[in-house]
Design a protein around this motif. Sequence first.
Motif, mmCIF file in Angstrom:
data_model
loop_
_atom_site.group_PDB
_atom_site.id
_atom_site.type_symbol
_atom_site.label_atom_id
_atom_site.label_comp_id
_atom_site.label_asym_id
_atom_site.label_seq_id
_atom_site.Cartn_x
_atom_site.Cartn_y
_atom_site.Cartn_z
ATOM 1 N N GLY A 28 0.798 -1.217 0.000
ATOM 2 C CA GLY A 28 0.000 0.000 0.000
ATOM 3 C C GLY A 28 0.836 1.274 0.000
ATOM 4 O O GLY A 28 0.420 2.295 0.563
ATOM 5 N N VAL A 29 2.011 1.230 -0.626
ATOM 6 C CA VAL A 29 2.875 2.417 -0.709
ATOM 7 C C VAL A 29 2.576 3.156 -2.025
ATOM 8 O O VAL A 29 2.625 2.552 -3.097
ATOM 9 N N ASP A 30 2.278 4.444 -1.917
ATOM 10 C CA ASP A 30 2.077 5.258 -3.127
ATOM 11 C C ASP A 30 3.414 5.487 -3.815
ATOM 12 O O ASP A 30 4.422 5.729 -3.143
ATOM 13 N N TYR A 31 3.402 5.455 -5.141
ATOM 14 C CA TYR A 31 4.660 5.685 -5.866
ATOM 15 C C TYR A 31 4.355 6.282 -7.229
ATOM 16 O O TYR A 31 3.253 6.133 -7.763
ATOM 17 N N GLU A 32 5.369 6.962 -7.746
ATOM 18 C CA GLU A 32 5.274 7.483 -9.103
ATOM 19 C C GLU A 32 6.003 6.499 -10.016
ATOM 20 O O GLU A 32 7.163 6.149 -9.749
ATOM 21 N N TYR A 33 5.319 6.055 -11.075
ATOM 22 C CA TYR A 33 5.936 5.088 -11.989
ATOM 23 C C TYR A 33 6.463 5.816 -13.213
ATOM 24 O O TYR A 33 5.744 6.614 -13.824
ATOM 25 N N ILE A 34 7.714 5.562 -13.551
ATOM 26 C CA ILE A 34 8.300 6.182 -14.748
ATOM 27 C C ILE A 34 8.679 5.082 -15.735
ATOM 28 O O ILE A 34 9.535 4.231 -15.435
ATOM 29 N N GLU A 35 8.027 5.092 -16.892
ATOM 30 C CA GLU A 35 8.292 4.066 -17.908
ATOM 31 C C GLU A 35 9.578 4.421 -18.651
ATOM 32 O O GLU A 35 9.748 5.550 -19.119
ATOM 33 N N GLU A 36 10.485 3.441 -18.746
ATOM 34 C CA GLU A 36 11.744 3.643 -19.469
ATOM 35 C C GLU A 36 11.632 3.147 -20.903
ATOM 36 O O GLU A 36 10.972 2.125 -21.154
ATOM 37 N N ASP A 37 12.303 3.840 -21.798
ATOM 38 C CA ASP A 37 12.475 3.345 -23.162
ATOM 39 C C ASP A 37 13.830 2.631 -23.180
ATOM 40 O O ASP A 37 14.881 3.282 -23.117
ATOM 41 N N LEU A 38 13.810 1.302 -23.247
ATOM 42 C CA LEU A 38 15.065 0.550 -23.078
ATOM 43 C C LEU A 38 16.028 0.725 -24.257
ATOM 44 O O LEU A 38 17.218 0.433 -24.150
ATOM 45 N N GLN A 39 15.485 1.200 -25.378
ATOM 46 C CA GLN A 39 16.355 1.495 -26.528
ATOM 47 C C GLN A 39 17.013 2.865 -26.384
ATOM 48 O O GLN A 39 17.932 3.201 -27.132
ATOM 49 N N ASN A 40 16.508 3.658 -25.474
ATOM 50 C CA ASN A 40 16.991 5.025 -25.322
ATOM 51 C C ASN A 40 16.791 5.424 -23.855
ATOM 52 O O ASN A 40 15.889 6.170 -23.505
#
Lengths: 221, 221
Positions: A28-40
């Motif tokens: 139940g921990v709030d978090y900000e998710y950041i999607e990575e572009d693995l090619q860049n």
Amino acid sequence: MAGEGVKLYGFWVSPFSMRVELALKIKGVDYEYIEEDLQNKSPELLQYNPVHKKVPVLVHNGKAIAESQVILEYIDETWKENPIMPQDPYERAMARFWAKFIHEKCVPSFRKALLGGETEVEKGIEETKENLMILEKVLEGKSFFGGERIGFVDIVANVIAYWVFLYQEAVEKEVLTEEFSVLCNWKDKYVNHSIIKETLPPKDKSVAYYRARFAQSKASS
Amino acid sequence: MAGEGVKLYGFWVSPFSMRVELALKIKGVDYEYIEEDLQNKSPELLQYNPVHKKVPVLVHNGKAIAESQVILEYIDETWKENPIMPQDPYERAMARFWAKFIHEKCVPSFRKALLGGETEVEKGIEETKENLMILEKVLEGKSFFGGERIGFVDIVANVIAYWVFLYQEAVEKEVLTEEFSVLCNWKDKYVNHSIIKETLPPKDKSVAYYRARFAQSKASS
């Protein structure tokens, strides 16, 4: 629960960043998710994980942690609600032992069995089946590796509960079949758990991703 | 300190069983040491570690634990005196991260550099040097990875502080040289620490053991 500045750098279909997401959600921990572009890869990812340059990275109060199992233990020690590790030292050791077994034995044997070259496949299938038999004995009589609820080993074993089935569909081969009934029962309970179900990446899109990725790595090898 | 029935199954020149011995001695835990014949493993070892059939195995009050890093954490959680893990969750995560780096990156790269076939050696040397540069930065300004005293990472890094030098002498090659001055300073302090010094296997006998073992594996490959 306030995450006090919790950021997760991940990739939508990575079983490793998914482990961290599952743990944060179970806690139940709030978090900000950041999607990575693995090619860049982003400058932040490279700065936070200069050694491996990989997802997942958890940043908490400005401090970065890499490696999914290391992050899981950090999460469990930092936010005490809904523990994912057992409290007893011997049970904790057993959880670490089985997580290590899955990481160091099961994952490589699945890779050989499903993606290996001609010379490796047969040995890979044999090793995979031996490893799965061992895990069946560990799970016997329990709902989850964590007992009545999902714990550290179950989270690490998301590779087996979900990803192996994506890989199998992508390569049109099967090594984890219904003959492993204890594991299949566990897998069904696991993927239908409310938190897991809403968090796992969509099946068809994931299979398509792996089909393309495996074809590409075959073409370039 | 009473070990309450603590047994360690080990092998005299194994850096992995040595890790457990070092932790028990730093903690001041009494234990019974049982030397295994790796060519003819005891029924007890096979019973206690049926999955890997390897040393080290720690048996405490009749319960067995395998895998050196898992055992080290168990020891630290069970006997609280002279902690080897930091108390702060972030510092603990860093200790686990670096131990994993040594186990998964440094050990395989040393193996390639010192024992690899022709095609592997060059790449192995390059990887080893990169890894050692990274460790030098981690150690910079500190006596030990654990700060002012020997901790979890130092114990795991016994492979680098002592065994790499045995391997290098056995194969008459050098990859960890004096150019890595921070690591060499650390290594000198480490092997001269009173507990470590009295516990490490004798150098000449160890070099002779590895010389014979490497020659044998070369002949059979």
